[in-house]
Design a protein around this motif. Sequence first.
Motif, PDB file in Angstrom:
ATOM      1  N   GLY A 256       0.784  -1.232   0.000  1.00 54.93           N
ATOM      2  CA  GLY A 256       0.000   0.000   0.000  1.00 54.93           C
ATOM      3  C   GLY A 256       0.813   1.277   0.000  1.00 54.93           C
ATOM      4  O   GLY A 256       0.256   2.374  -0.052  1.00 54.93           O
ATOM      5  N   GLY A 257       2.140   1.172   0.082  1.00 54.34           N
ATOM      6  CA  GLY A 257       2.981   2.359   0.032  1.00 54.34           C
ATOM      7  C   GLY A 257       3.009   2.961  -1.364  1.00 54.34           C
ATOM      8  O   GLY A 257       2.656   2.291  -2.342  1.00 54.34           O
ATOM      9  N   ARG A 258       3.397   4.204  -1.466  1.00 54.69           N
ATOM     10  CA  ARG A 258       3.481   4.867  -2.760  1.00 54.69           C
ATOM     11  C   ARG A 258       4.867   5.467  -2.961  1.00 54.69           C
ATOM     12  O   ARG A 258       5.473   5.977  -2.024  1.00 54.69           O
ATOM     13  N   PHE A 259       5.347   5.393  -4.174  1.00 54.17           N
ATOM     14  CA  PHE A 259       6.604   6.036  -4.528  1.00 54.17           C
ATOM     15  C   PHE A 259       6.350   7.501  -4.865  1.00 54.17           C
ATOM     16  O   PHE A 259       5.204   7.931  -4.998  1.00 54.17           O
ATOM     17  N   GLY A 260       7.419   8.256  -5.021  1.00 57.04           N
ATOM     18  CA  GLY A 260       7.251   9.655  -5.379  1.00 57.04           C
ATOM     19  C   GLY A 260       8.585  10.325  -5.649  1.00 57.04           C
ATOM     20  O   GLY A 260       9.636   9.686  -5.687  1.00 57.04           O
ATOM     21  N   ILE A 261       8.515  11.624  -5.840  1.00 57.00           N
ATOM     22  CA  ILE A 261       9.694  12.455  -6.074  1.00 57.00           C
ATOM     23  C   ILE A 261       9.814  13.450  -4.930  1.00 57.00           C
ATOM     24  O   ILE A 261       8.813  14.023  -4.483  1.00 57.00           O
ATOM     25  N   GLY A 262      11.018  13.633  -4.446  1.00 56.13           N
ATOM     26  CA  GLY A 262      11.256  14.659  -3.437  1.00 56.13           C
ATOM     27  C   GLY A 262      11.821  15.911  -4.093  1.00 56.13           C
ATOM     28  O   GLY A 262      12.525  15.834  -5.101  1.00 56.13           O
ATOM     29  N   VAL A 263      11.504  17.063  -3.540  1.00 55.70           N
ATOM     30  CA  VAL A 263      12.142  18.320  -3.925  1.00 55.70           C
ATOM     31  C   VAL A 263      12.898  18.785  -2.688  1.00 55.70           C
ATOM     32  O   VAL A 263      12.298  19.172  -1.686  1.00 55.70           O
ATOM     33  N   ALA A 264      14.224  18.679  -2.750  1.00 59.14           N
ATOM     34  CA  ALA A 264      15.054  18.901  -1.563  1.00 59.14           C
ATOM     35  C   ALA A 264      15.958  20.109  -1.758  1.00 59.14           C
ATOM     36  O   ALA A 264      16.431  20.384  -2.862  1.00 59.14           O
ATOM     37  N   ALA A 265      16.208  20.828  -0.680  1.00 60.22           N
ATOM     38  CA  ALA A 265      17.024  22.038  -0.737  1.00 60.22           C
ATOM     39  C   ALA A 265      18.062  22.038   0.373  1.00 60.22           C
ATOM     40  O   ALA A 265      17.838  21.493   1.455  1.00 60.22           O
ATOM     41  N   VAL A 266      19.193  22.675   0.086  1.00 61.98           N
ATOM     42  CA  VAL A 266      20.215  22.885   1.102  1.00 61.98           C
ATOM     43  C   VAL A 266      20.960  24.168   0.752  1.00 61.98           C
ATOM     44  O   VAL A 266      21.256  24.433  -0.415  1.00 61.98           O
ATOM     45  N   LYS A 267      21.245  24.990   1.754  1.00 60.46           N
ATOM     46  CA  LYS A 267      21.982  26.222   1.522  1.00 60.46           C
ATOM     47  C   LYS A 267      23.421  25.912   1.135  1.00 60.46           C
ATOM     48  O   LYS A 267      24.027  24.973   1.642  1.00 60.46           O
ATOM     49  N   LYS A 268      23.967  26.730   0.257  1.00 57.94           N
ATOM     50  CA  LYS A 268      25.344  26.482  -0.179  1.00 57.94           C
ATOM     51  C   LYS A 268      26.326  26.644   0.980  1.00 57.94           C
ATOM     52  O   LYS A 268      27.396  26.033   0.979  1.00 57.94           O
ATOM     53  N   GLN A 269      25.935  27.419   1.996  1.00 59.34           N
ATOM     54  CA  GLN A 269      26.815  27.620   3.150  1.00 59.34           C
ATOM     55  C   GLN A 269      27.094  26.326   3.894  1.00 59.34           C
ATOM     56  O   GLN A 269      28.091  26.219   4.607  1.00 59.34           O
ATOM     57  N   ALA A 270      26.241  25.315   3.707  1.00 57.39           N
ATOM     58  CA  ALA A 270      26.454  24.029   4.358  1.00 57.39           C
ATOM     59  C   ALA A 270      27.741  23.358   3.878  1.00 57.39           C
ATOM     60  O   ALA A 270      28.275  22.470   4.561  1.00 57.39           O
ATOM     61  N   PHE A 271      28.239  23.801   2.722  1.00 59.00           N
ATOM     62  CA  PHE A 271      29.429  23.177   2.141  1.00 59.00           C
ATOM     63  C   PHE A 271      30.603  24.154   2.043  1.00 59.00           C
ATOM     64  O   PHE A 271      31.561  23.899   1.334  1.00 59.00           O
ATOM     65  N   THR A 272      30.527  25.251   2.766  1.00 59.22           N
ATOM     66  CA  THR A 272      31.610  26.231   2.709  1.00 59.22           C
ATOM     67  C   THR A 272      32.417  26.304   4.000  1.00 59.22           C
ATOM     68  O   THR A 272      33.505  26.878   4.024  1.00 59.22           O
ATOM     69  N   GLU A 273      31.926  25.709   5.075  1.00 57.82           N
ATOM     70  CA  GLU A 273      32.571  25.838   6.381  1.00 57.82           C
ATOM     71  C   GLU A 273      33.988  25.278   6.390  1.00 57.82           C
ATOM     72  O   GLU A 273      34.888  25.832   7.017  1.00 57.82           O
ATOM     73  N   SER A 274      34.195  24.162   5.669  1.00 60.90           N
ATOM     74  CA  SER A 274      35.516  23.509   5.725  1.00 60.90           C
ATOM     75  C   SER A 274      36.319  23.723   4.455  1.00 60.90           C
ATOM     76  O   SER A 274      37.292  23.031   4.209  1.00 60.90           O
ATOM     77  N   LEU A 275      35.893  24.688   3.632  1.00 61.16           N
ATOM     78  CA  LEU A 275      36.635  24.949   2.409  1.00 61.16           C
ATOM     79  C   LEU A 275      37.973  25.618   2.720  1.00 61.16           C
ATOM     80  O   LEU A 275      38.069  26.401   3.638  1.00 61.16           O
TER      81      LEU A 275
END
Length: 275
Positions: A256-275
């Motif tokens: 009875g489960g259903r598949f689908g598509i996610g629309v996901a977001a993340v700020k670019k700052q999440a990947f700048t801290e250790s640059l």
Amino acid sequence: MDFEFINDIGLSDSLKHAISDLDCTAKVSFLRNSRLYASGDCSRLRFKNDVYRLACAVKACEYTKKRYEEKGISNDIFLATMRDISLWCRENDNKGLKNYGWIKYHIAFELFRLGRLQFQICKTLVPFDKRFPTPPGEYYINVHIPKDGKLKTEECVKSFKAAVNFFESYFPEIKWNYFLCESWLVYPKNREFMDENSNIIKFSSLFESSYCVFYEGQTYERLFGCKTAPVLKSQIKKLPESSSLQKRAKAYRLSGGRFGIGVAAVKKQAFTESL
């Protein structure tokens, strides 16, 4: 006719011969179509065959390469991006390029492969949903996952970091704050049948927010190889169970489960801290 990058983007020998032997008696028309394709206009390819479309794409790479050179972007990134052409040819049983509407973004200097992932410059026109983080008129970077390897988290994080550097270095005029991904891979309810330690769940966990689009076709296509999504329970029962993920997904759908598509977001700052 000569094709400068025919040996550099991973085409099969049969396709190399096919486009090399293509009858281009209407050379002026072919070159015009290739230039238009390089600008993002693929309308003239609509009624052409897949070999002709591939030939136009390979020729258009020559115009695209000039834009890479003008920006100072490396040849490695250029070739990594253009090799998606051969991937889609393989999806078409090496009969040519059927998915020319997708490849136009690569050719038109809008999408770039940086490591494991692809990144596309986009502008919000109409929000998908009130939870979409970018208002109309604002840029964002769309994330795509090529179908050619495992989705290892460390490789994906490395790609995100590379993308921040890439767009800030080569496209400083574009102001953006978010990475977005629209895919079955970031569908929130995947957690109901996938292992928490799976690469797919780890990838979706890189994003800070997600909501659903109830469309099942992409999961059936990417996970089970279906060209048409099954509708009847009897059809779903015939889905393959070659992997543990297929078995779990199939059982989930039958319960009875259903598949689908996610629309996901993340700020670019999440990947700048250790640059």
